[in-house]
Scaffold this active site. Structure first.
Site, PDB file in Angstrom:
ATOM      1  N   SER A   1       0.840  -1.204   0.000  1.00 20.58           N
ATOM      2  CA  SER A   1       0.000   0.000   0.000  1.00 20.58           C
ATOM      3  C   SER A   1       0.872   1.250   0.000  1.00 20.58           C
ATOM      4  O   SER A   1       2.088   1.180   0.212  1.00 20.58           O
ATOM      5  CB  SER A   1      -0.918   0.013   1.227  1.00 20.58           C
ATOM      6  OG  SER A   1      -0.193   0.381   2.392  1.00 20.58           O
TER       7      SER A   1
ATOM      8  N   SER B   1       0.779   3.828   2.142  1.00 22.17           N
ATOM      9  CA  SER B   1       0.703   4.586   3.389  1.00 22.17           C
ATOM     10  C   SER B   1       2.040   5.150   3.847  1.00 22.17           C
ATOM     11  O   SER B   1       2.077   6.061   4.683  1.00 22.17           O
ATOM     12  CB  SER B   1       0.115   3.711   4.499  1.00 22.17           C
ATOM     13  OG  SER B   1       1.027   2.693   4.872  1.00 22.17           O
TER      14      SER B   1
ATOM     15  N   LYS C   1       4.757   1.013   9.711  1.00 25.38           N
ATOM     16  CA  LYS C   1       4.573   2.439   9.985  1.00 25.38           C
ATOM     17  C   LYS C   1       5.835   2.959  10.686  1.00 25.38           C
ATOM     18  O   LYS C   1       6.758   2.226  10.989  1.00 25.38           O
ATOM     19  CB  LYS C   1       3.358   2.683  10.895  1.00 25.38           C
ATOM     20  CG  LYS C   1       2.052   2.082  10.414  1.00 25.38           C
ATOM     21  CD  LYS C   1       1.475   2.779   9.195  1.00 25.38           C
ATOM     22  CE  LYS C   1       0.166   2.135   8.757  1.00 25.38           C
ATOM     23  NZ  LYS C   1      -0.349   2.696   7.502  1.00 25.38           N
TER      24      LYS C   1
ATOM     25  N   SER D   1      -3.183   7.037   5.323  1.00 29.41           N
ATOM     26  CA  SER D   1      -2.596   6.047   6.222  1.00 29.41           C
ATOM     27  C   SER D   1      -3.557   5.742   7.356  1.00 29.41           C
ATOM     28  O   SER D   1      -3.975   6.635   8.101  1.00 29.41           O
ATOM     29  CB  SER D   1      -1.273   6.565   6.802  1.00 29.41           C
ATOM     30  OG  SER D   1      -0.764   5.667   7.776  1.00 29.41           O
TER      31      SER D   1
END
Length: 251
Positions: A43, A45, A106, A197
């Site tokens: 993804s 994010s 993250k 995100s």
């Protein structure tokens, strides 16, 4: 050489080959479980730090080991052994707390005891705004060849870690939040692509991440290719591989 001797030599060669293969598999398993695990980015994010189609190695030993360090999350023990807390700004792979199965990646923004808040798109840590400086645009080339210019900023955390973030929408959905008090034994995670995100700002989706859920620290990109390309279609590699990203260290 007799026929019997040739048969014996052939059997010995097969045994040696099998032994080498078994040793190689055991070594690969040890490296995979205890040292480095490969991950791919599905993804956007973490854009611009990590792109869809990046493949990276995550060091399993950086924060010690928990049940989630091992395949299938084997419940061998609770907590962590040889534990070392992540530093603020580390890019970390962790198991999503609401299912303890899905891998997320993250950046560590909040440490245990911190107060985190977003105010008009500016990150605040313990009541202090984090410096956020406008830098050059992040340029995306669409399949049609059209270029999109996205606003990019440089953030600098209190410990000196600096990294780029995207802020696509002024006062977007996650740009103004409550104050989050990070519980002991937990961390507050955010993606660098702030308006795209799902992270700790959304308590029902991610929320605070337990130390036990950390899998490892993102270290280096070992392969990268356009998001619309397939890893298996190697005949497209000359044009689809992002050669300039290979062996980039993750900051």
């Amino acid at each position: 050489m007799s026929v019997e001797a040739e048969k014996t030599e052939a059997k010995s060669g097969v045994r040696d080959t099998v032994r080498v293969v078994i040793h190689a598999l055991i070594l690969a398993l040890v490296v995979r479980v205890f040292l480095f695990q490969p991950f791919n980015i599905p993804s956007g994010s973490m854009i611009p730090t990590l792109l869809i189609g990046d493949y990276l190695f995550v060091s399993k030993y950086s924060y010690g080991y928990s049940r989630y360090s091992f395949p299938f999350g084997l419940d061998l023990f609770s907590g962590r052994v040889w534990a070392k807390e992540p530093d603020r700004g580390d890019v970390v792979v962790f198991k999503l707390p609401r299912d303890n199965q899905t891998d997320y990646i993250k950046r560590v923004i909040g440490l245990p005891g911190d107060e985190i808040q977003m105010v008009h798109g500016v990150l605040n840590i313990n009541g202090q705004p984090v410096p956020k400086v406008r830098i050059d645009d992040y340029v995306v080339t669409e399949p049609s060849g059209r270029e999109r210019h996205l606003p990019r900023f440089q953030e600098a955390l209190p410990n000196g870690v600096s990294y780029p973030v995207l802020d696509l929408v002024q006062d977007g959905f996650g740009d103004n939040t409550e104050i989050y008090k990070v519980p002991q034994g937990h961390f507050f995670m955010m993606g660098d692509n702030r308006d795209n995100s799902t992270d700790s700002r959304y308590l029902s989706e991610v929320g605070f991440v337990p130390f036990e859920n950390l899998v490892g620290k993102a270290q280096i990109i070992f392969f990268s290719m356009d998001e619309d390309s397939s890893f298996l279609e190697f005949w497209h590699w000359p044009t689809s591989v992002r050669w300039q990203r290979i062996f980039q260290v993750v900051h």
